[in-house]
Design a protein around this motif. Structure first.
Motif, mmCIF file in Angstrom:
data_model
loop_
_atom_site.group_PDB
_atom_site.id
_atom_site.type_symbol
_atom_site.label_atom_id
_atom_site.label_comp_id
_atom_site.label_asym_id
_atom_site.label_seq_id
_atom_site.Cartn_x
_atom_site.Cartn_y
_atom_site.Cartn_z
ATOM 1 N N LYS A 135 -9.515 2.973 3.038
ATOM 2 C CA LYS A 135 -9.292 3.330 1.643
ATOM 3 C C LYS A 135 -10.389 4.271 1.149
ATOM 4 O O LYS A 135 -10.107 5.275 0.472
ATOM 5 N N ASP B 18 -12.045 -2.157 2.985
ATOM 6 C CA ASP B 18 -11.835 -0.902 2.258
ATOM 7 C C ASP B 18 -12.193 0.349 3.062
ATOM 8 O O ASP B 18 -12.199 1.452 2.507
ATOM 9 N N ASN C 55 0.878 -1.168 0.000
ATOM 10 C CA ASN C 55 0.000 0.000 0.000
ATOM 11 C C ASN C 55 0.913 1.215 0.000
ATOM 12 O O ASN C 55 1.380 1.681 1.048
ATOM 13 N N GLU D 266 -4.201 -1.920 4.815
ATOM 14 C CA GLU D 266 -3.449 -0.729 5.193
ATOM 15 C C GLU D 266 -2.008 -1.025 5.581
ATOM 16 O O GLU D 266 -1.270 -0.116 5.955
#
Lengths: 542, 331
Positions: free
Chosen positions: B257, B254, A440, A529
């Motif tokens: 994100k 997500d 990421n 993440e």
């Protein structure tokens, strides 16, 4: 529960509710193999040694690095760094300058006089190494680390092999080479110079060696038949480069033509420039895309005024110093075909840089060997067909670079060690590769690569001073910190922070993290993440 | 020969990650600390990947550190209350009180008054609620708390609809989003353009000392704003964007994100204001088109059928571009 409804509840009493039972898949910490490590022919744990370098702990970094490769200062100058080509950061901005950090660590070690520890115990075994080039010295180092007595026998007057007699000074200053070789002698490796082994079995028997590693290199220049007048001045690249190390430098004249398209051809042309040649022309039969030499070397050579004639072959050399060159054309398959067009080139000397062969005479009479294209076949354990005789470096079929040779030495040492103990060495299974899509990259700050300062052009072409300088400490630190730590936790605390269920337990500096599966609901935010791809989701078993 | 080509300090990930071993201990986020409060503890019943549970822990842990662990939290009805305190359990590890859906700001004003008259002025009050309890049901109490300048930090966790009752539209639901009450059918599918309200801007219109927006995608920014809010007395308002996998129809993994994409598109601008004036905004690092954000959410699926709804996408993009210009989100 005898509390009245809606009055008060005990703080944090939700711990009784084990939400981990909701989970259908679970996160798992893992180490993936960084692409740099995967690409390193010497098997260095690059991400591993960059990690301590990032916090300025250079000695730890150097010790980790030298566990795989004893020559960081040399590598930092001559390695073609396939690691940087594989670096994931290259897809983000520019690859990490691994090679320059390696050089910084190597130079720092020389400056601060860091030494290798002698082995903690002596095995009582004695191993012969033939050839003091990168492969032989690497094997000697690793064997010594494993507690064996090692004797290196070298035909030349000084250790280093092609690192000394093939690589020009402007790329590898000799004091650097000497310093890194001396460290091996200091840990007990015995070097014997000026002795050519002519019969390996006899040498092993007389010296009562328990095993032998052969790494004699490839020193015999390949020839091409070029009709030439008697007074034509024709030399080979190996002789020219070796001659540069002696008292009598080779006479090349003012107009030098080099025939070939490898790194050696470039080394010779750049050397000729430094010797005062007004013209150094490389004649190569194919085009730049097909040239085996590395692009940055071609670029540096062109900057220094070396000329390259692409798609040309040399037909003959007349007495008065005139070369006839035929133009070539690439066919559909990329092979050069003659066109029948000729031109002439003026040349005081012609240097052939067409590759090298191995002197295999020391193997005469050894049974069980397989020879192929002038090299010795070895098994996956680097052993030849004759038990106890191992071989590596340029004399076995492989890519001929210093780094590959060093890798051979390490690999052979591990197998020799196992063989001496009557066992076999099984390398640990490789982790899955940390590909770019596992990262990421949002979390990494943009940072351009720190380019190493270069010697200015005028000085480059007239002296043998080193062309590329090292990084200062500030820059080396900066460069090390550009590492993305692909596939290996660098304790950024992201998983610990982003878990909505506090189900990640931080174990403290250096100890990484673990999951609390009593409460982990398996949402996978930690995986998404994690900057470096060190967590993955696996289905929960029922 | 120039040797110092670069003087910048570079810490690999800077402050983008939660922690960073190359930073000094005191420069790291509250959430990186092994001894953080975990104000909202494990065992709560929020869905997998809940943005609100995360936002609440981020904000309250930061408030705890800023006040030396002396806060009282008042909670409106909503997801946060329902999933954190189902009888007989509580996930809260701080003094915490719940009364009704619409009165959190009023209860908080009362708690602040009680602390003041009993002389316990070092204990601070935080009120918190979702967008429903804040922008709709509790709006009158909130406005009253603001105009009286009561010493309360009100935090709104904005997941853009009434999620725990089954995803009904609120006045914070974005245009064209599908909810249970704004179905993706007819001439105007989803929530109607031109409806709703911007409570941070309304809070600014009360000229209170501090208003800020924050996102779970930018932890350091969020902690900074909460910490700053706790250093100020009077009415303060922090509005935190918290994605909801259930209501938005997005993957639980997500959550961050999406919050990040909301910021990077310009749809959720991060800014601060003091006494009614905007004092700063957090810049967009890598601008992305709104489509990247919308596509990941089923509530916007009707925009991406066999033929993408270009007209509506353009209107959403125009909203994002207006935010970028209005709040100075790009240099």
């Amino acid at each position: 529960m005898n509390k009245p409804y809606a009055i008060s509840l005990y703080p944090g009493s939700s711990l009784a509710n084990k939400t981990g039972s909701w989970r259908t898949s679970r996160p798992m910490y893992l180490d993936r193999l960084p692409p740099c490590n995967h690409a390193c022919p010497a098997g260095e744990n690059i991400q591993g040694w960059l990690y301590p370098a990032e916090s300025g702990d250079y000695e730890t970094a150097w010790r980790l690095l030298t566990a795989d490769n004893p020559f960081p200062a040399i590598m930092g100058r001559v390695c073609y760094h396939p690691c940087e080509g594989a670096c994931n950061r290259g897809k983000l901005d520019e690859s990490v300058g691994i090679n320059s950090v390696e050089r910084f660590l190597g130079d720092e070690a020389i400056r601060r006089d860091w030494k290798f520890a002698r082995p903690a115990f002596e095995s009582g075994k004695h191993v012969l190494v033939v050839g003091a080039g990168p492969s032989g010295l690497s094997a000697a180092y690793h064997l010594r680390r494993l507690g064996h007595r090692v004797k290196v026998i070298e035909a030349g007057p000084l250790p280093g092999g092609m690192m000394r007699f093939g690589i020009p000074k402007y790329r590898l200053p000799r004091d650097i080479l000497d310093a890194e070789v001396k460290r091996l002698v200091d840990m007990g490796v015995v070097l014997e110079m000026n002795r050519k082994v002519s019969n390996i079995l006899e040498t092993v028997q007389v010296g009562q060696f328990d095993a032998a590693f052969l790494a004699v290199g490839a020193h015999i220049a390949k020839r091409a038949y070029i009709p030439a007048g008697e007074a034509a001045h024709m030399l080979d690249a190996v002789a020219v480069l070796r001659g540069m190390e002696g008292q009598d430098k080779p006479m090349l004249g003012r107009r030098v033509v080099v025939y070939g398209g490898g790194n050696t051809a470039l080394d010779v042309a750049r050397t000729a420039k430094r010797m005062g040649a007004s013209e150094a022309i490389i004649v190569y039969r194919r085009n730049r895309e097909k040239m085996p030499a590395h692009d940055f070397e071609v670029e540096e050579a062109l900057q220094e005024g070396v000329l390259i004639k692409w798609l040309s072959t040399i037909k003959n050399m007349a007495d008065e110093g005139t070369l006839t060159v035929e133009k070539m054309q690439l066919d559909d398959k990329g092979f050069p075909q003659p066109t029948g067009e000729f031109e002439t080139l003026e040349a005081d000397s012609l240097v052939l840089a067409l590759g090298q062969d191995v002197d295999l005479s020391l193997l005469d009479g050894v049974p069980g060997l397989t020879l192929k294209d002038g090299t010795v076949e070895v098994g996956p354990n680097m052993m030849t067909g004759y038990a106890g005789i191992f071989a590596g470096g340029d004399m076995v079929p492989s890519e001929r670079t210093v780094t590959v040779a060093v890798g051979h030495g390490k690999k052979a040492a591990r197998h020799i060690d196992a063989w001496l103990r009557g066992k076999s060495y099984d390398p640990p299974p490789k982790h899955e590769i940390a590909e770019f899509d596992k990262l990421n990259t949002w979390y990494y700050a943009d940072a351009p690569k720190t380019v190493r300062p270069m010697l200015e052009l005028a000085r480059r072409t007239s002296t043998f001073d080193e062309v590329v300088s090292g990084l200062t400490e500030t820059n080396a630190l900066f460069e090390a910190r550009r590492c993305l730590s692909c596939g290996n936790c660098f304790e950024c605390d992201n998983c610990y922070g982003v878990c909505p269920d506090n189900a990640v337990i931080k174990l403290g500096p250096g100890k990484r993290f673990e999951f609390n599966f009593d409460y982990c609901k398996g949402c996978g935010i930690c995986v998404s993440e994690c900057p470096c791809g060190a967590i993955k989701m696996v289905p929960e078993t029922i | 020969m120039p040797n110092e080509l670069q003087e910048v300090k570079f810490y690999q990930t800077g402050t983008f990650t939660v922690g960073n071993r190359l930073l000094e201990e005191n420069e790291r986020a509250v959430q990186a600390n092994m001894r953080r409060t975990n104000s909202l503890n494990s065992g709560h019943r929020a869905c997998q990947g809940c943005g609100e549970a995360l936002g609440a822990r981020y904000a309250i842990d930061a408030a705890m550190r800023a006040t030396d662990n002396k806060i009282v939290a008042v909670n409106a009805t909503g997801c946060l209350e329902v999933f954190s305190t189902p009888y007989p359990e509580s996930s809260w590890q701080i003094p915490w009180i719940h009364s009704l859906f619409g009165n959190a700001a009023a209860v908080a004003s009362g708690v602040a008054a009680a602390l003041r008259v009993t002389g316990r002025t070092s204990t601070r009050v935080v009120a918190q609620g979702g967008d429903g309890g804040t922008t709709d049901i509790g709006f009158g109490c909130l406005s009253g708390m603001f105009e009286r300048n009561d010493d309360v930090l009100y935090i709104c966790y904005d997941n853009e609809a009434y999620m725990n009752t089954g995803v009904q539209r609120s006045s914070a639901t974005p245009p064209t989003a599908r909810t249970a009450t704004t179905m993706a059918v007819g001439k105007e599918p989803g929530n109607v353009f031109g409806t709703g309200k911007n409570v941070p801007l309304i809070a600014m219109a009360h000229f209170i000392p501090y208003v800020a927006t924050a996102s779970v995608a930018n932890l350091r920014d969020l902690e900074f704003k909460v910490t700053k809010a706790m250093s100020i007395h009077g009415a303060r308002y922090v509005h935190i964007h918290v994605p909801c996998p259930l209501g938005w129809g997005s993957a639980p993994a997500d959550t961050i994100k999406l919050a990040r994409l909301a910021v990077e598109t310009g749809l959720f601008p991060l800014f601060e204001a003091e006494h009614g004036e905007i004092t700063g905004s957090t810049k967009i690092r890598r601008k992305v088109p709104v489509e990247d954000y919308l596509r990941l959410q089923k509530r916007f699926a009707h925009l991406f059928g066999a033929k993408p709804d270009e007209a509506r996408l353009a209107r959403v993009q125009a909203n994002a571009d207006r935010n970028i210009a209005k709040f100075g989100l790009m240099d």
